[in-house]
Each structure stands twice: as structure tokens, then as C-alpha cells.
Write a protein that holds these residues in place. Structure first.
Motif, PDB file in Angstrom:
ATOM      1  N   ILE A  30     -58.871  30.227 118.293  1.00 61.07           N
ATOM      2  CA  ILE A  30     -57.698  30.180 119.168  1.00 61.07           C
ATOM      3  C   ILE A  30     -56.483  29.636 118.420  1.00 61.07           C
ATOM      4  CG2 ILE A  30     -56.753  29.092 121.244  1.00 61.07           C
ATOM      5  CD1 ILE A  30     -59.637  29.070 122.348  1.00 61.07           C
ATOM      6  N   ILE A  72     -55.062  32.219 115.885  1.00 60.28           N
ATOM      7  CA  ILE A  72     -54.315  33.281 116.565  1.00 60.28           C
ATOM      8  C   ILE A  72     -52.973  32.749 117.053  1.00 60.28           C
ATOM      9  CG2 ILE A  72     -54.294  34.811 118.578  1.00 60.28           C
ATOM     10  CD1 ILE A  72     -57.307  35.070 118.300  1.00 60.28           C
ATOM     11  N   ALA A  73     -52.971  31.521 117.578  1.00 64.10           N
ATOM     12  CA  ALA A  73     -51.727  30.914 118.048  1.00 64.10           C
ATOM     13  C   ALA A  73     -50.739  30.701 116.903  1.00 64.10           C
ATOM     14  CB  ALA A  73     -52.024  29.586 118.738  1.00 64.10           C
ATOM     15  N   ALA A  94     -55.169  38.771 115.223  1.00 67.41           N
ATOM     16  CA  ALA A  94     -56.233  38.474 116.183  1.00 67.41           C
ATOM     17  C   ALA A  94     -57.516  39.226 115.864  1.00 67.41           C
ATOM     18  CB  ALA A  94     -55.760  38.809 117.599  1.00 67.41           C
ATOM     19  N   THR A 122     -60.804  37.132 114.865  1.00 65.00           N
ATOM     20  CA  THR A 122     -61.887  37.179 115.850  1.00 65.00           C
ATOM     21  C   THR A 122     -63.122  37.871 115.275  1.00 65.00           C
ATOM     22  OG1 THR A 122     -60.212  37.316 117.594  1.00 65.00           O
ATOM     23  CG2 THR A 122     -62.472  37.786 118.213  1.00 65.00           C
ATOM     24  N   HIS A 157     -53.956  43.674 130.047  1.00 67.42           N
ATOM     25  CA  HIS A 157     -53.508  42.456 129.380  1.00 67.42           C
ATOM     26  C   HIS A 157     -52.331  41.840 130.147  1.00 67.42           C
ATOM     27  CE1 HIS A 157     -51.580  46.024 127.539  1.00 67.42           C
ATOM     28  NE2 HIS A 157     -50.482  45.312 127.629  1.00 67.42           N
ATOM     29  N   ILE A 197     -47.001  35.737 120.906  1.00 69.66           N
ATOM     30  CA  ILE A 197     -48.295  36.385 120.730  1.00 69.66           C
ATOM     31  C   ILE A 197     -48.400  37.556 121.695  1.00 69.66           C
ATOM     32  CG2 ILE A 197     -50.805  36.090 120.778  1.00 69.66           C
ATOM     33  CD1 ILE A 197     -50.369  33.115 120.454  1.00 69.66           C
ATOM     34  N   PHE A 245     -50.071  39.767 124.291  1.00 65.86           N
ATOM     35  CA  PHE A 245     -51.168  39.560 125.229  1.00 65.86           C
ATOM     36  C   PHE A 245     -52.281  40.576 125.011  1.00 65.86           C
ATOM     37  CE2 PHE A 245     -47.807  37.354 127.674  1.00 65.86           C
ATOM     38  CZ  PHE A 245     -48.458  36.146 127.853  1.00 65.86           C
ATOM     39  N   ASP A 250     -53.392  41.376 122.096  1.00 68.14           N
ATOM     40  CA  ASP A 250     -54.240  40.756 121.070  1.00 68.14           C
ATOM     41  C   ASP A 250     -55.163  39.712 121.687  1.00 68.14           C
ATOM     42  OD1 ASP A 250     -53.030  42.308 119.179  1.00 68.14           O
ATOM     43  OD2 ASP A 250     -51.701  40.746 118.424  1.00 68.14           O
ATOM     44  N   VAL A 251     -54.629  38.965 122.644  1.00 67.97           N
ATOM     45  CA  VAL A 251     -55.449  37.960 123.330  1.00 67.97           C
ATOM     46  C   VAL A 251     -56.589  38.633 124.088  1.00 67.97           C
ATOM     47  CG1 VAL A 251     -55.461  36.146 125.074  1.00 67.97           C
ATOM     48  CG2 VAL A 251     -53.498  36.377 123.532  1.00 67.97           C
ATOM     49  N   THR A 265     -60.619  38.244 123.542  1.00 73.65           N
ATOM     50  CA  THR A 265     -61.458  37.824 124.669  1.00 73.65           C
ATOM     51  C   THR A 265     -62.614  38.785 124.890  1.00 73.65           C
ATOM     52  OG1 THR A 265     -59.506  36.859 125.726  1.00 73.65           O
ATOM     53  CG2 THR A 265     -61.439  37.219 127.109  1.00 73.65           C
TER      54      THR A 265
END
Length: 259
Positions: free
Chosen positions: A42, A45-46, A51, A55, A105, A124, A126, A128-129, A133
Motif C-alpha cells: 500500500i 503504491i501511495a 500498482a 502488487t 473503480h 493515484i 482509482f 490501479d487501486v 485489490t
């Protein structure tokens, strides 16, 4: 940390030691280590690292930690790890292919009150988040299924010396059938249980069925659970194939060496 949470962790550690012995201790340590890896994932990525790359590397480390610290049998862990890596590659390709079309996302209208007054300009994407996930959410189920199939086939190999390795794939499918139902139900009820409050809220808001299934929060979580389903099901044939391949290779090496 909240005292109740600490008490639950201590109870968990004690039970894992009593029931699992040395294996339980290793499993508990793997949970702590994997938590640290996820936290680092996390943070990276931040900080702007890609990402997908971060990951993917974190996923490999988590799979290795979960599998190799969860069993003493080298053959079982190696076969399970190789097949899990293949499944992870399949899931990455599937997520990259489908993610642009899912449109799940970001945040939904239900999040507006919680986000009021907060800045969303965090630098970032979203998407990619969501990608990260989806990848992380399926790792545990994939590792569990790989270990189960690998352990079952390894026991079959050891108890049946004259086993025809060409039929190992078929035996893998038979073992996989026994675990798929349980694994899928574990994922499903975990998903339903964690969002039970949200589902009740939808009912109280008198959402229609179409609004319910098209809601962004529900669609995002359902997408992740379906990715997990696909990962678990894919683990069965891939684990059987890896074991069949490795056993044939080992047999050929033994024949060439005269054993």
C-alpha cells in the motif's frame, strides 16, 4: 491497538500453537509477515510506484510465505507454489482484460457522506487501486486450493507406487471436485458476511433489484469474488498439470540414471 482486538489475536495465536504445534506457529508468523507485505504494498503504491508491478511482486511473496510456511513437505509446497504462480498470471491477464469494462473503480453515491470534506486529489488512479485489490483478494483462496490438491495427489503418489502418471491429471480433477465447493462457499459467505450491513441498508433505502445489482459498491465486490472463484477453479487443473509434468520429469531422470 484496541484491547479487544489484541485479546482476539492472543487467543488466535494460542489456539494455533495448541492445535497446529510448530506448523501453527509458522502459520501465525506468516500472517504477521503477510500483513507487513500488504502494508508495504500500500505504501509503495501511495508513493507512486506502478500498482501492477508492486502488487505482482507482493503477490508472489505472499504466496511463497503462505505456502512454504504452511507445510513441511517440500514436494507439496513446491508444486503448490508453481501452480499458484500460474494461476496468479492467469488472474492478472483476466483483470487487465476486464477491468476497463467493469467501471467499478472509485466511489459510489453511498460514499458521499463519508467523503464529504476530504480531498480525493491523492495522485493515484482509482483503477490501479481496484486492480491491486482484485489481485490481492484472491491469493489466500488460491494458495489454499493449491495446497489441498497438491497434498492429495502427493499422498496418492506415495501410497500407489505403480501409479500411471498419465492419469495423474484425472485424479487431480477428482480431488479438486471435493474442495471446490467448500472453497467457493468460503469466499461467498465471507463476501456476504462482510457486507451484510450494506445489504440491509439497501433494503431500507428500498432499492429495486436493478439498482441493487448495478450499484457500484456491490458490483465491485461481486467482481472481486468472481475473480476469486475463477482463481480457485483454475487452481485445480493447473496444480494437477504441474504435478503431472514434474513427476514425468522426475521419472525420466530416474530412468536415465538407472534407478
Amino acid at each position: 491497538m484496541h484491547s479487544a482486538t489484541l485479546i482476539l489475536m492472543l487467543i488466535l495465536a494460542l489456539l494455533m500453537i495448541i492445535v497446529g504445534g510448530a506448523t501453527g506457529v509458522r502459520a501465525f508468523l506468516s500472517i504477521i509477515f503477510n500483513f507487513a507485505i500488504l502494508f508495504l504494498n500500500i505504501a509503495l503504491i501511495a508513493w507512486g510506484f506502478p500498482a501492477l508491478v508492486i502488487t505482482s511482486i507482493s503477490g508472489l511473496i505472499i504466496l511463497a510465505t503462505t505456502i512454504f510456511m504452511g507445510s513441511d513437505d517440500e514436494q507439496i509446497t513446491q508444486n503448490a507454489f508453481y501452480s499458484s504462480v500460474l494461476v496468479l498470471m492467469v488472474l492478472i491477464g483476466l483483470i487487465l482484460l476486464l477491468q476497463p469494462h467493469l467501471l467499478v473503480h472509485g466511489f459510489a453515491n453511498e460514499n458521499n457522506e463519508d467523503l464529504e470534506g476530504m480531498s480525493l486529489l491523492i495522485g493515484i488512479k482509482f483503477s490501479d487501486v481496484m486492480l491491486a485489490t482484485m489481485m490481492v483478494s484472491s491469493l489466500g483462496a488460491v494458495a489454499e486450493a493449491a495446497i489441498a490438491v497438491s497434498a492429495g495427489l502427493q499422498e496418492l503418489i506415495e501410497t500407489t507406487p505403480d501409479l500411471d502418471y498419465s492419469k495423474l491429471f484425472v485424479h487431480g480433477y477428482e480431488i479438486g471436485k471435493e474442495i471446490i465447493g467448500t472453497a467457493l462457499n468460503t469466499l461467498f459467505f465471507g463476501f456476504f458476511g462482510s457486507f451484510l450491513g450494506l445489504f440491509i441498508w439497501y433494503v431500507k433505502l428500498k432499492y429495486s433489484f436493478s439498482e441493487f445489482i448495478n450499484n457500484k459498491i456491490f458490483a465491485a465486490e461481486l467482481s472481486m469474488i468472481l475473480i476469486g472463484f475463477i482463481g480457485v477453479i483454475s487452481t485445480v487443473p493447473l496444480t494437477a498439470w504441474v504435478m503431472q509434468l514434474r513427476q514425468r520429469k522426475q521419472k525420466n531422470c530416474n530412468d536415465e540414471s538407472g534407478w
